[in-house]
Design an enzyme around this catalytic site. Structure first.
Site, PDB file in Angstrom:
ATOM      1  N   LYS A 115      85.192 103.630 110.284  1.00  0.00           N
ATOM      2  CA  LYS A 115      85.483 104.896 110.010  1.00  0.00           C
ATOM      3  C   LYS A 115      86.059 106.061 111.064  1.00  0.00           C
ATOM      4  O   LYS A 115      87.005 105.231 111.509  1.00  0.00           O
ATOM      5  CB  LYS A 115      84.231 105.748 109.337  1.00  0.00           C
ATOM      6  N   ASN A 170      83.466  98.482 109.371  1.00  0.00           N
ATOM      7  CA  ASN A 170      84.205  99.767 109.116  1.00  0.00           C
ATOM      8  C   ASN A 170      83.921 100.996 110.064  1.00  0.00           C
ATOM      9  O   ASN A 170      82.947 101.327 109.699  1.00  0.00           O
ATOM     10  CB  ASN A 170      83.991 100.099 107.687  1.00  0.00           C
ATOM     11  N   GLU A 215      79.857  98.432  96.720  1.00  0.00           N
ATOM     12  CA  GLU A 215      79.180  99.291  98.008  1.00  0.00           C
ATOM     13  C   GLU A 215      78.646 100.540  96.958  1.00  0.00           C
ATOM     14  O   GLU A 215      79.300 101.528  96.510  1.00  0.00           O
ATOM     15  CB  GLU A 215      80.142  99.874  98.887  1.00  0.00           C
ATOM     16  N   GLY A 223      75.480 104.918 104.509  1.00  0.00           N
ATOM     17  CA  GLY A 223      75.180 105.904 105.456  1.00  0.00           C
ATOM     18  C   GLY A 223      73.973 106.548 105.161  1.00  0.00           C
ATOM     19  O   GLY A 223      73.409 107.582 105.945  1.00  0.00           O
ATOM     20  N   HIS A 235      88.040 102.771  99.575  1.00  0.00           N
ATOM     21  CA  HIS A 235      86.557 103.273  99.972  1.00  0.00           C
ATOM     22  C   HIS A 235      86.177 104.453  99.308  1.00  0.00           C
ATOM     23  O   HIS A 235      86.821 105.469  99.093  1.00  0.00           O
ATOM     24  CB  HIS A 235      86.793 103.398 101.411  1.00  0.00           C
ATOM     25  N   SER A 251      74.443 100.351 104.144  1.00  0.00           N
ATOM     26  CA  SER A 251      73.295 100.521 105.023  1.00  0.00           C
ATOM     27  C   SER A 251      72.744  98.995 105.473  1.00  0.00           C
ATOM     28  O   SER A 251      71.705  98.879 105.564  1.00  0.00           O
ATOM     29  CB  SER A 251      72.198 101.070 104.537  1.00  0.00           C
ATOM     30  N   GLU A 310      84.527 106.924 100.175  1.00  0.00           N
ATOM     31  CA  GLU A 310      84.980 108.349 100.995  1.00  0.00           C
ATOM     32  C   GLU A 310      86.427 108.638 100.741  1.00  0.00           C
ATOM     33  O   GLU A 310      86.597 109.811 100.357  1.00  0.00           O
ATOM     34  CB  GLU A 310      84.658 108.101 102.508  1.00  0.00           C
TER      35      GLU A 310
HETATM   36  P1  PGA Z   1      77.084 102.163 106.172  1.00  0.00           P
HETATM   37  O1  PGA Z   1      78.650 102.262 105.622  1.00  0.00           O
HETATM   38  O2  PGA Z   1      76.970 100.633 106.706  1.00  0.00           O
HETATM   39  O3  PGA Z   1      77.028 103.089 107.147  1.00  0.00           O
HETATM   40  O4  PGA Z   1      76.324 102.415 104.937  1.00  0.00           O
HETATM   41  C1  PGA Z   1      79.196 101.253 104.569  1.00  0.00           C
HETATM   42  C2  PGA Z   1      80.673 101.491 104.200  1.00  0.00           C
HETATM   43  O5  PGA Z   1      80.887 102.777 104.131  1.00  0.00           O
HETATM   44  O6  PGA Z   1      81.378 100.951 104.226  1.00  0.00           O
END
Ligand code: PGA
Length: 250
Positions: free
Chosen positions: A11, A9, A166, A172, A94, A212, A96
Site C-alpha cells: 500500500k 501489498n 478479499e 486491515g 483493490h 488480515s 481501497e
Molecule cells: P491486510 O490487507 O492484510 O492488511 O488486511 C490485505 C489487502 O488489502 O490486500
C-alpha cells in the site's frame, strides 16, 4: 496441482531505502521456497525494488495502473510504463481503490485488458462489504465482480489472471474470514469461471485469499482445497513475518 502465490501489498508504505533493505532481508529467507513470492510496491519504489530483487526469486508488482497507454492523465502511470522497467505484476481493483478512487467494475475490466496488452499479469481483487455478507449476498457480489473484471478476455488470459478474494470487512481489521467461509467464496468464484470459460480454465486459475493474513493463520487458510495463496497487506511490511507466511510457518 496449482502452485501457491503469496503477494505482499505494501500500500502507501515504504520509502525506497526501506524497500531495498526489506528485499535484502527477505531474499535469503525465501530463497528455497517452492511458492511464488511477489511484492507489490509503491510506484516510487519500483525501480529500486526491481534492481534489488534481481537474481532472487522475488517478483515485483505495482499496485495500480491506468488503462490508457499514454496521454493527458496527470498523475497516472500506464501499463506500458510499468512494462518498460520490467514490472511483472499489477494489482487491479483493490477495494481501497474502488472505495477511495472511484474504480468501477468497468475501469477494472479496462485495466485488466490493458495489463495483458502490455504483458503484465494482473492480480484482480474482488470482495464483499460486511453489509453485503450480512444480507447473504456474498456469492452474488463476488461472482459478478469476477465476471465483469474478466469480460472479453481469452481463455489463456483468464488462466493467467490471479484473483484475490478479499472480503472488505477483513482488510486491515484483524478479522479474518474463517477458513471455511474463505474457501466457499473462492470455490464460488472458481465455479463462475468454469461456467463461462470451462472447467479446465477454472482449475488452473490461482485464487488467493486476502484480509488480515498473518503467519498465525496462513497455514490453515492454505490447507483449504481452493485457496492458492494470499494477498497480504499489513503483515507484508516486516520481512521476517512475511517470510513465515511464504513458508506457512506459525
Ligand atoms: P491486510 O490487507 O492484510 O492488511 O488486511 C490485505 C489487502 O488489502 O490486500
Amino acid at each position: 496441482m496449482r502452485k501457491k502465490i503469496i503477494a505482499g501489498n505494501w500500500k502507501m508504505n515504504m520509502l525506497p531505502n526501506e524497500a531495498i533493505q526489506f528485499i535484502e532481508e527477505l531474499a535469503p529467507l525465501v530463497k528455497n521456497t517452492e511458492n511464488e513470492v511477489i511484492l507489490c510496491v509503491p510506484y516510487i519504489d519500483l525501480f529500486y525494488a526491481l534492481l534489488t530483487a534481481q537474481n532472487t526469486n522475488i517478483k515485483i508488482g505495482a499496485q495500480n495502473m491506468h488503462f490508457a497507454e499514454n496521454g493527458a492523465y496527470t498523475g497516472e502511470v500506464s501499463g506500458k510504463m510499468l512494462k518498460s522497467i520490467n514490472v511483472e505484476y499489477v494489482i487491479i481493483g483493490h477495494s481501497e481503490r474502488r472505495q477511495y478512487f472511484n474504480e468501477t467494475d468497468e475501469t477494472v475490466n479496462k485495466k485488466v485488458k490493458a495489463a495483458f496488452e502490455n504483458g503484465l499479469k494482473p492480480i484482480v481483487c474482488v470482495g464483499e462489504t460486511l453489509e453485503q455478507r450480512e444480507s447473504g449476498k456474498v456469492e452474488e457480489i463476488i461472482t459478478n465482480q469476477t465476471k465483469l473484471a474478466l469480460d472479453g478476455l481469452t481463455n489463456e488470459q483468464v488462466e493467467n489472471t490471479i484473483i484475490a478474494y478479499e472480503p472488505i470487512w477483513a482488510i486491515g481489521t484483524g478479522k479474518t474470514a474463517t477458513k471455511e467461509d474463505a474457501n466457499d467464496a473462492v470455490k464460488a468464484i472458481r465455479k463462475k469461471i468454469a461456467e463461462i470459460y470451462g472447467q479446465n480454465v477454472a482449475d488452473g486459475v490461482i485464487i488467493q485469499y486476502g484480509g488480515s493474513v498473518k503467519s498465525s493463520n496462513a497455514k490453515e487458510l492454505f490447507s483449504m482445497s481452493d485457496i492458492d495463496g494470499a494477498l497480504v497487506g499489513g503483515a507484508s511490511l516486516k520481512a521476517d513475518e512475511f517470510s513465515k507466511i511464504v513458508g506457512f510457518e506459525q
